[in-house]
Enzyme design. Structure first.
Site, PDB file in Angstrom:
ATOM      1  N   HIS A 156       3.193  -1.035  -4.730  1.00 20.43           N
ATOM      2  CA  HIS A 156       1.933  -1.339  -5.417  1.00 20.43           C
ATOM      3  C   HIS A 156       1.467  -0.208  -6.343  1.00 20.43           C
ATOM      4  CE1 HIS A 156      -1.247  -3.931  -6.338  1.00 20.43           C
ATOM      5  NE2 HIS A 156      -1.617  -4.328  -5.140  1.00 20.43           N
ATOM      6  N   ASP A 197       1.966  -4.808  -9.861  1.00 20.36           N
ATOM      7  CA  ASP A 197       0.758  -5.497  -9.394  1.00 20.36           C
ATOM      8  C   ASP A 197       1.121  -6.848  -8.768  1.00 20.36           C
ATOM      9  OD1 ASP A 197       1.041  -7.255 -11.642  1.00 20.36           O
ATOM     10  OD2 ASP A 197       0.134  -5.679 -12.868  1.00 20.36           O
TER      11      ASP A 197
END
Ligand code: CAO
Length: 301
Positions: free
Chosen positions: A271, A275
């Site tokens: 992350h 995204d």
């Protein structure tokens, strides 16, 4: 074969003297006096399910030994490598994403292609399709086929799709990879996977086979399970895992219930650089290829 019958001794009543199921029953009746189904159309009791179809766990080969004493032993070999990799993986903030995929069409397609591949000496499982669909997806989302350096200062987009496969072996978990999946046909991938499985099962994979992976897929579903939380293999940035394919009722577009072959996929992405929306779009594309395998033909190189 079941009843040890020599076909040369059976008189066939079919066209051109062909032996029919009826003839076998008549022959058996004469030989043994057994009461057999009156006609070939009669119901035959299905054989008991093979162990593979049952959900009862099969005991592992080694019987458990109860010594009554605790045992401490050094962590070595593949397990030691796993300690190192997984400790590094723990530093990555994982984003998890799961979805359900309808493999009904793919299951049919594989049934058609399996004997053809087998005739060419290759076992065709679902993995080559999963891998090819990943590669087609990576062409659209190259950030998922990337690596980051230790402090996440730079990202390198990898030219090759070297897709790793988590492999359960007697020695433990190993992750060899199929190189350049972007230029491989599904049959090429199956051939390579057969080779890797064969070598992996006897602990003979080369360093080349085991290094240079750029994305990893784990088919834990061949053992069991539905959902997983796959762990990224650093320096890769994404990974996926599949649960077991199960026949489950679902609705078609007309609202009718049908028998669907469902698998659940669980993705994890780094992350820091990926995204959730990217992961979701990639997953949607991957899913569309597998739900409509003919779509893959359009984009295969
Ligand atoms: N659901 C149901 N059946 C499945 C399946 C799934 N998800 N995946 C495979 N199968 C079936 C195959 O189609 C094959 O059936 P047929 O005999 O009818 O062809 C059978 O199970 C055996 O397949 P396989 O395991 O030999 O081959 P594969 O290409 O599907 O998988 C491999 C290869 C290496 C991924 C697998 O053997 C394996 O090791 N899986 C475990 C991975 C693992 O441990 N992951 C955890 C990683 S984290 O610790």
């Amino acid at each position: 074969m079941e009843n040890n019958i020599k076909l040369s001794e059976v008189v066939g009543s079919g066209k051109d003297g062909r032996i029919l199921k009826e003839d076998i029953f008549n022959y058996l009746e004469k030989q043994t006096g057994a009461i057999l189904p009156p006609s070939p159309k009669a119901e035959i009791t299905p054989p008991p399910p093979k162990p593979k179809d049952m959900t009862i766990p099969i005991p592992v080969s080694k019987p458990p030994v109860f010594t009554g004493k605790d045992k401490t032993e050094p962590i070595k070999g593949f397990q030691k490598a796993m300690v190192k990799t997984m400790s590094a993986a723990l530093k990555i903030p994982h984003f998890g994403y799961c979805d359900e995929v309808d493999l009904t069409e793919l299951v049919k397609l594989r049934e058609e292609l399996k004997p053809i591949a087998f005739a060419r000496g290759i076992k065709l499982s679902f993995m080559p399709f999963f891998l090819k669909a990943v590669s087609l997806g990576l062409l659209q989302f190259p950030i998922l086929n990337a690596s980051v350096d230790e402090n996440c200062q730079n990202i390198t987009y990898k030219a090759s799709h070297n897709i790793g496969i988590a492999m359960d072996t007697e020695q433990g978990l190993i992750v060899p990879n199929v190189k350049n999946v972007q230029i491989c046909s599904i049959f090429d991938i199956a051939t390579e996977l057969n080779r890797l499985q064969k070598l992996g099962s006897v602990g003979q994979l080369s360093t080349t086979d085991l290094t240079g992976g750029t994305f990893t897929l784990s088919n834990i579903g061949s053992i069991g399970g539905t959902y997983t939380k796959p762990v990224i293999l650093p320096p890769e940035v994404a990974t996926g895992a599949l649960g077991s394919i199960k026949a489950i009722p679902r609705f078609n577009q007309k609202g009718e219930v049908y028998k669907a072959q469902i698998v659940n996929v669980s993705w994890s992405a780094d992350h820091r650089v990926i995204d959730g929306a990217t992961m979701s779009r990639f997953s949607n594309l991957w899913k569309s290829y597998l739900e409509n395998p003919a779509f893959m033909l359009l984009d295969l190189k």
